[in-house]
Design a protein around this motif. Structure first.
Motif, PDB file in Angstrom:
ATOM      1  N   THR A  39       0.822  -1.306   0.052  1.00 51.22           N
ATOM      2  CA  THR A  39      -0.122  -0.331  -0.026  1.00 51.22           C
ATOM      3  C   THR A  39       0.842   1.890  -0.021  1.00 51.22           C
ATOM      4  OG1 THR A  39      -0.285   0.484   2.449  1.00 51.22           O
ATOM      5  CG2 THR A  39      -1.731  -1.694   1.432  1.00 51.22           C
ATOM      6  N   GLU A  44      -3.526   3.552   5.132  1.00 51.54           N
ATOM      7  CA  GLU A  44      -3.986   2.461   4.569  1.00 51.54           C
ATOM      8  C   GLU A  44      -4.036   1.226   4.062  1.00 51.54           C
ATOM      9  OE1 GLU A  44      -4.342   2.631  -1.053  1.00 51.54           O
ATOM     10  OE2 GLU A  44      -2.094   3.251  -0.013  1.00 51.54           O
ATOM     11  N   ALA A  47      -6.203   0.382   7.330  1.00 46.41           N
ATOM     12  CA  ALA A  47      -7.092   0.436   6.817  1.00 46.41           C
ATOM     13  C   ALA A  47      -7.815  -1.002   6.032  1.00 46.41           C
ATOM     14  CB  ALA A  47      -7.692   1.356   5.515  1.00 46.41           C
ATOM     15  N   TRP A  48      -6.469  -1.359   5.384  1.00 48.67           N
ATOM     16  CA  TRP A  48      -6.970  -2.942   4.952  1.00 48.67           C
ATOM     17  C   TRP A  48      -7.065  -3.752   5.106  1.00 48.67           C
ATOM     18  CZ3 TRP A  48      -7.978  -4.361  -0.326  1.00 48.67           C
ATOM     19  CH2 TRP A  48      -7.630  -3.632  -1.602  1.00 48.67           C
ATOM     20  N   ALA A  50      -8.131  -4.018   8.531  1.00 52.20           N
ATOM     21  CA  ALA A  50      -9.081  -4.064   9.194  1.00 52.20           C
ATOM     22  C   ALA A  50     -10.583  -4.217   8.642  1.00 52.20           C
ATOM     23  CB  ALA A  50      -9.710  -2.544   9.941  1.00 52.20           C
ATOM     24  N   ASP A  51     -10.548  -3.942   7.104  1.00 54.30           N
ATOM     25  CA  ASP A  51     -11.728  -4.070   6.031  1.00 54.30           C
ATOM     26  C   ASP A  51     -11.931  -5.607   5.701  1.00 54.30           C
ATOM     27  OD1 ASP A  51     -12.441  -1.708   6.184  1.00 54.30           O
ATOM     28  OD2 ASP A  51     -12.396  -0.699   4.392  1.00 54.30           O
ATOM     29  N   ILE A  52     -10.589  -6.081   5.837  1.00 50.63           N
ATOM     30  CA  ILE A  52     -10.090  -7.726   5.053  1.00 50.63           C
ATOM     31  C   ILE A  52     -10.404  -8.209   6.673  1.00 50.63           C
ATOM     32  CG2 ILE A  52      -9.286  -9.448   4.510  1.00 50.63           C
ATOM     33  CD1 ILE A  52      -7.446  -7.432   2.788  1.00 50.63           C
ATOM     34  N   SER A  53     -10.142  -8.403   7.408  1.00 55.18           N
ATOM     35  CA  SER A  53     -11.029  -8.565   8.193  1.00 55.18           C
ATOM     36  C   SER A  53     -12.138  -8.402   8.616  1.00 55.18           C
ATOM     37  CB  SER A  53      -9.761  -8.015   9.988  1.00 55.18           C
ATOM     38  OG  SER A  53      -8.206  -8.202   9.822  1.00 55.18           O
ATOM     39  N   LYS A  54     -12.422  -7.565   8.713  1.00 54.60           N
ATOM     40  CA  LYS A  54     -13.535  -7.376   9.189  1.00 54.60           C
ATOM     41  C   LYS A  54     -14.693  -8.369   8.583  1.00 54.60           C
ATOM     42  CE  LYS A  54     -17.606  -3.674   9.678  1.00 54.60           C
ATOM     43  NZ  LYS A  54     -17.931  -2.707   9.178  1.00 54.60           N
ATOM     44  N   ALA A  55     -14.635  -8.117   6.851  1.00 57.19           N
ATOM     45  CA  ALA A  55     -14.830  -8.628   6.029  1.00 57.19           C
ATOM     46  C   ALA A  55     -15.913 -11.003   5.873  1.00 57.19           C
ATOM     47  CB  ALA A  55     -14.364  -8.642   4.610  1.00 57.19           C
ATOM     48  N   SER A  58     -16.977 -11.428   9.618  1.00 55.58           N
ATOM     49  CA  SER A  58     -19.050 -11.318   8.935  1.00 55.58           C
ATOM     50  C   SER A  58     -19.124 -12.686   8.414  1.00 55.58           C
ATOM     51  CB  SER A  58     -19.205  -9.884   7.901  1.00 55.58           C
ATOM     52  OG  SER A  58     -20.412  -9.944   7.506  1.00 55.58           O
TER      53      SER A  58
END
Length: 111
Positions: A39, A44, A47-48, A50-55, A58
């Motif tokens: 990145t 950044e 953020a990547w 965190a977003d991948i972990s959250k996905a 879920s």
């Protein structure tokens, strides 16, 4: 082709090296194949990750819910929807609504 299933990947933050800055890796656990993503900044990268972990979380949560429903269907048990507006109770597929207690029927139909 070209897709990674969230249930089959791990993500790892990588330390900065002369070759890779602000990098992380995605590892396919079914094939051990690795993808290294770099990145532009540490923010950044965070953020990547965190977003991948959250996905992933879920996806795994939804998958567990699907597995629970499949298990209950195999056992012949049907469940009332689990939310705050319905009475939570098990109903056998052979139980008719009239066989339930009047209190229970009333409680489950209130809005």
């Amino acid at each position: 082709r070209g897709k990674l299933e969230f249930g089959l990947i791990l993500i790892n933050s990588l330390p900065d090296t002369p070759t890779y800055q602000n990098a992380f890796e995605i590892v396919r656990i079914d094939s051990k194949k690795k993808y290294i993503i770099c990145t532009k900044s540490k923010d950044e990268k965070a953020a990547w990750l965190a977003d991948i972990s959250k996905a992933i979380d879920s996806f795994l949560h939804r998958q567990m819910q699907v597995d629970k429903v499949k298990t209950r269907k195999k056992a012949g048990t049907v469940l009332a929807p689990e939310d705050d507006t319905t009475d939570k109770h098990r109903v056998s597929p052979t139980t008719s609504p009239t066989a339930m207690s009047p209190t229970r029927r009333t409680a489950s139909t209130k809005t």
